[in-house]
Write an enzyme that holds these catalytic residues in place. Structure first.
Site, PDB file in Angstrom:
ATOM      1  N   TRP A 154       0.825  -1.213   0.000  1.00 45.41           N
ATOM      2  CA  TRP A 154       0.000   0.000   0.000  1.00 45.41           C
ATOM      3  C   TRP A 154       0.859   1.264   0.000  1.00 45.41           C
ATOM      4  O   TRP A 154       2.042   1.224   0.268  1.00 45.41           O
ATOM      5  CB  TRP A 154      -1.036  -0.012   1.131  1.00 45.41           C
ATOM      6  CG  TRP A 154      -0.540  -0.139   2.537  1.00 45.41           C
ATOM      7  CD1 TRP A 154       0.740  -0.001   2.993  1.00 45.41           C
ATOM      8  CD2 TRP A 154      -1.357  -0.437   3.674  1.00 45.41           C
ATOM      9  NE1 TRP A 154       0.763  -0.205   4.351  1.00 45.41           N
ATOM     10  CE2 TRP A 154      -0.506  -0.466   4.791  1.00 45.41           C
ATOM     11  CE3 TRP A 154      -2.715  -0.674   3.864  1.00 45.41           C
ATOM     12  CZ2 TRP A 154      -0.971  -0.733   6.081  1.00 45.41           C
ATOM     13  CZ3 TRP A 154      -3.172  -0.926   5.148  1.00 45.41           C
ATOM     14  CH2 TRP A 154      -2.313  -0.960   6.241  1.00 45.41           C
ATOM     15  N   GLU A 155       0.221   2.354  -0.301  1.00 50.57           N
ATOM     16  CA  GLU A 155       0.929   3.633  -0.491  1.00 50.57           C
ATOM     17  C   GLU A 155       2.011   3.518  -1.553  1.00 50.57           C
ATOM     18  O   GLU A 155       3.033   4.178  -1.484  1.00 50.57           O
ATOM     19  CB  GLU A 155       1.552   4.120   0.835  1.00 50.57           C
ATOM     20  CG  GLU A 155       0.626   4.166   2.016  1.00 50.57           C
ATOM     21  CD  GLU A 155      -0.674   4.884   1.715  1.00 50.57           C
ATOM     22  OE1 GLU A 155      -0.643   5.835   0.925  1.00 50.57           O
ATOM     23  OE2 GLU A 155      -1.720   4.466   2.248  1.00 50.57           O
TER      24      GLU A 155
END
Lengths: 650, 650
Positions: free
Chosen positions: B487-488
């Protein structure tokens, strides 16, 4: 003979299975890959013809293909859809003698038994089809890929069958082998206890002589017993099925440590004279574990309480005897690693072709998609491709490493049979095969399970956030394969086994003979190299085997003054061996593929993919040896000097 | 000022919590480590004094210690026990506006709000304590280690607060910031949609102007929204709490791609004039995801249907504005990686001292155990120690890397405040800090999440089979941290961000200035080295920065003829940067520890452990750069030549 035709017909008929609405990948048995690897790389047909006691001649190319395709269909349509179900549902402890397996497991197992699949490589005498072990292993590979936990039930049975076959008295074989080989009874191995796993010297389960030494009364607790119980039922009509446990225990007054451990056969149900099941044998499951993965396989805490057992082999030789089982299982772990890579790769390729994100840096590409889509499929991006190729190199490199071992296993079994009938040359050949197997096993187990974990990690990575979501069937592979690097001896234990037991204790003999063999293949290849890539790769492998021997000597010298040098080096050393061995196999595959290309008759794309994956392996993965060669020689002071209290939280 | 004293009293009072009967490790906040790292390595006190607008002078050593110990106690007794509960129980979707969080989460959050913890580093004007960001980050570190998913609620709120603070109009700040900074309202970021994650150019959520451009009507579906809803309640007495969403959406006629995306503030409940909650704003949760880990955090599919939203910042500049949030989150991911290493290490040390297996190769050892036990604790075995030291090197190296960034974040925030009031020098200093942050963020995010996954893997490995069992609390760390590398922005995205955007697009400037800074530290260290080890390590780091620049040039030259060279090299390049950067931090820690040893006043064992871990890192981990330096330059043909169809199952 194999009861194949009727089953194949049944398995290949269309199946209606309640489908899921989620779009996701579907497992496909890589039959062409398997045949390439077994035939073109490892010459199985020629090898089969050399077997004396196993009916290698029955394993014709047509038969092999029929078996793989039949098993492939079964696994694609039956086992693979159950894989996700099993993860979600898990196993349920109902009572000490009843463990409920996930929905569909029993029905699939029934079909497996009906087809006579369990007996593929066992003697006709006990109801088997007497085909080579290697063929059974290829069959197992497909099952393991489609549904690892389901495949553990027949897998552990195989280990128990081998153990009984090799160490059991004839009367035990006559009673237990036919139903086990038919698949109606399953088997386990019971080693670990709460206080000991890697260190079996601490085994405390007791076996007390009864019945003038004919039987024993076994009492103790065993943990982590895979497939310890189930609800598959059996031919005798019992609801929950017979399980034959191979149990390590101590007799009273036995020497301390591993030298005082014996091996016993302990059935869940006592067996009547006529072969039917009698009373329960005080064998029960206390609980099953709640695990990270492998939910389809019940990990049982087994309780034996004055359970009747029979000695297998010689008293106090239990640890040695158990190695038959342990080696089968370690090879099984190697398969777990490479098949996880295969399944994760299949899932990742499907997604990488389907998912659109961003443009290729070298301009718009849209293979397989409408023109002018919002973005390109992610398979155009180099980092995604590197991840896919890494998985592919592990899955296919692992397959080749395993098939080589399968040939050795055939030779071992074949010569053991001849040796048992007094053939001295065969006995010697069996010993040699056993040594070779012993040398290769920790390398395959250690390297392929760790790399299988890596490959599954990359599969999740390719899916991005969607890989973290259960329904996309990628993260399960990561969780399931994780145990591979732990059970049957952690990677640390494999490292010590390889470097300590298999190399230094045997005065480098297995290493030297292995490296000579590899180098002789390399020199031949260098002399006749079809391409400069093949030539360069052969040179690399040859040099790596020399570096391997050099590093062994360095560690040996360090260990003279510093006993910790072996333990400190062992895992890096193991991984160095794994990469080098995998390179040797990619070289063999590349040579076979170039041969196929030169012949001009086969599938050009297929062969080219092999050649390219080999180059990828040599350029982008093999350089890991550079780091390992350095780190395995790190000063042990860095590792050993820290006081235990210095590890405390500050 | 921080409403600390009453809370601390409350937090440190003994808590009765229903205990589990399983013996397992207990998390302990490493306050001494944290103070060593912030003070002796990074000179936070001096740094605090240099801050103009943040009230650095309030962050006295005593206050810092009080804050860390108070938070430590809270996390040890409250959050850590909830970590396992959360994994087992998960979140429950009750209805589109009610998500039930795991037992105890709400009560713990209430205490957190009551203590005023959320406002630690925010302006007094909005109810905060105006302390430096770096201190809030150290606080977050403890929460993240004890219970990652719980810490995500305040963590995401922080990102939303920062975004509104930086880009919101004053009237929005006045309404939304006080309750968010008090912790009564939480926040999220809504970027990902079903068809796009990494590639936000494809965002399809629409924002239609209403009310003469004052407000917008937002419609669309967002997925993977962490902390998208919860049942924490709020000060206004609503049952399920106010959530402020920062949403990326397109206005009609906006340019295609990322240049046509704007950022909106969309509250779950509309807010009345008096600040109380009004009607629901048509914001609902369609479902929550069933994930590999992070079960304590609800991953929501959010549905916006003509929901009222307010523009944040400038129209079509949404992607740029969102980077405030994304950078905070990426640093948060880096923390996720290093704290997973810390927690797994604590668990593994406990077990390695407790578990008995086999004898040390160099003779019987039994630290901390009765003499003549059946075996030695596994912490005597070199391979176990190497695994422990690897974890330790990642956890502590990661902490140091993060604290350096925290200082930069302080400087950035401090100068931004001054810059907003017209101080041109401060504006420039803020830009420089922003560049430095932008350069370091992908390195920390990419390297520390991948290494956090490795460290958690090793923690499971040290436990052997017991690591695979949920109740031993090790495998959860593996599952929870796994998403960190995704994620990110996945590791692949971080690699492209570093090499493409932060280095080549900026004509190597951030790289060159970073490397110069590091080398100047190295030269100083070489000149004044207290030991030959420090000297050697400083030389290694200096040479690595030169190699880093050399490799950058090589890739740049390759990329002139071959656009794929950057993508193909980027992840190996990122990891090379990570190892090099981590080595720079181990060097700094080693220098600080040697200083402590020379002073002779501190804890000798503590400093020696630092020195030894540093040597371990340099000898046993850093050589990974040897492989990476080679593989990042592999020919791209190996990666790009394979046709898409050649990836199909054969």
């Amino acid at each position: 003979m194999l009861r194949s035709t009727s089953l194949f017909r049944k398995l290949t008929s269309p199946l209606s299975r309640a489908g899921t609405s989620v779009r996701s990948y579907q497992y496909k048995a890589p039959v062409k890959e398997m045949i390439f690897c077994s035939e073109e790389v490892h010459g199985f047909q020629e090898h089969y013809k050399s077997l004396k006691n196993l009916s290698g001649e029955d394993a014709s190319p047509e038969m092999v293909k029929e078996i793989l395709e039949g098993m492939g269909k079964f696994c694609e349509t039956e086992l693979f859809p159950l894989n996700e179900v099993a993860d979600r549902e898990g196993c349920t402890w109902v009572n000490p003698t009843t463990i409920k397996t996930p929905a569909g497991f029993k029905e699939a197992y029934d079909q497996y038994v009906e087809g006579g699949w369990q007996g593929l490589a066992y003697p006709e005498k006990y109801g088997g089809s007497n085909l080579p072990m290697s063929l059974a292993l290829m069959k197992s590979e497909i099952m393991a890929t489609a549904n690892w936990t389901w495949s553990m039930f027949p897998g552990l049975s195989k280990g128990a069958i081998n153990t009984i076959m090799l160490h059991g008295e004839d009367y035990l074989k006559d009673v237990y082998l036919p139903p086990m080989i038919a698949g109606n009874w399953t088997g386990t191995m019971c080693l670990t206890e709460p206080q000991c796993g890697s260190d079996l010297a601490q085994v405390a389960t007791m076996a007390i002589t009864e019945d003038e030494g004919k039987t024993y009364s076994i009492s103790g607790t065993k943990i982590f017993i895979s497939a310890g119980d189930h609800d598959f039922g059996d031919s005798a009509g019992s609801a929950d099925g017979q399980v034959i446990h191979c149990v390590l225990a101590r007799t009273p007054g036995a020497p301390e440590g591993t030298k005082g451990i014996s091996l016993f056969l302990v059935p869940k149900y006592l067996v009547n004279e006529d072969g039917s099941l009698g009373e329960l044998n005080n064998v029960g499951v206390d609980r099953i574990e709640d695990k990270m993965g492998c939910h389809g396989s019940p990990t049982c805490q087994m309780n034996f309480e004055n359970s009747k057992g029979w000695l297998l082999g010689t008293k106090n030789q239990g640890m040695n005897h158990m190695f038959t089982f342990i080696n089968t299982s370690r090879l099984g772990c190697a398969i777990q690693g490479s098949t996880a890579a295969e399944l994760s790769h299949q899932g990742a390729v499907w997604y990488a072709k389907d998912r659109l994100a961003m443009r290729a840096l070298s301009g718009k590409k849209n293979p397989g998609h409408e023109p002018d889509m919002a973005a390109d499929p992610i398979i155009v991006h180099p980092d995604v491709r590197k991840n896919l190729l890494t998985q592919k190199a592990i899955a296919e490199g692992g397959r080749s490493m395993i098939y080589e071992c399968a040939k050795v296993a055939d030779r071992l079994a074949d010569n053991e049979m001849a040796g048992a009938e007094g053939d001295e040359a065969a006995k010697k050949a069996a010993e040699e095969a056993d040594d070779e197997m012993g040398f290769l096993t920790p390398i395959l187990k250690g390297f392929l399970t760790e790399k299988g974990v890596d490959a599954a990690h990359l599969g999740v990575q390719i899916y991005g956030g969607h890989g973290y979501i259960k329904q996309n069937k990628m993260e399960q592979i990561s969780r399931d394969v994780r145990i591979g690097a732990i059970w049957e001896g952690t990677t640390g234990i494999q490292g010590l086994d390889l470097l300590g037991r298999k190399i230094f204790l045997q005065k480098l003999k297995p290493l030297n003979s292995h490296c000579s063999k590899v180098r002789s293949f390399c020199w031949d290849t260098i002399m006749n190299a079809p391409t400069s890539a093949v030539r360069n790769h052969a040179i690399k492998v040859a040099l790596l085997t020399l570096e391997w021997q050099y590093l062994t000597a360095r560690i040996g010298l360090m260990a003279k003054d510093d006993r910790e040098a072996i333990g400190s080096a062992s895992v890096d050393y193991l991984m160095f061996a794994g990469y080098t061995h995998c390179a040797y196999h990619w070289l063999q595959m590349e040579v076979a593929a170039e041969k196929g290309l030169a012949a001009g008759t086969g599938d050009k794309d297929f062969y080219e993919a092999k050649v390219q994956t080999s180059s990828f392996f040599f350029d982008s993965m093999l350089p890991q040896t550079k780091t390992l060669a350095k780190t395995m020689l790190s000063p042990t002071d860095n590792v050993m000097k820290m006081k235990v209290s210095q590890f405390d939280v500050a």
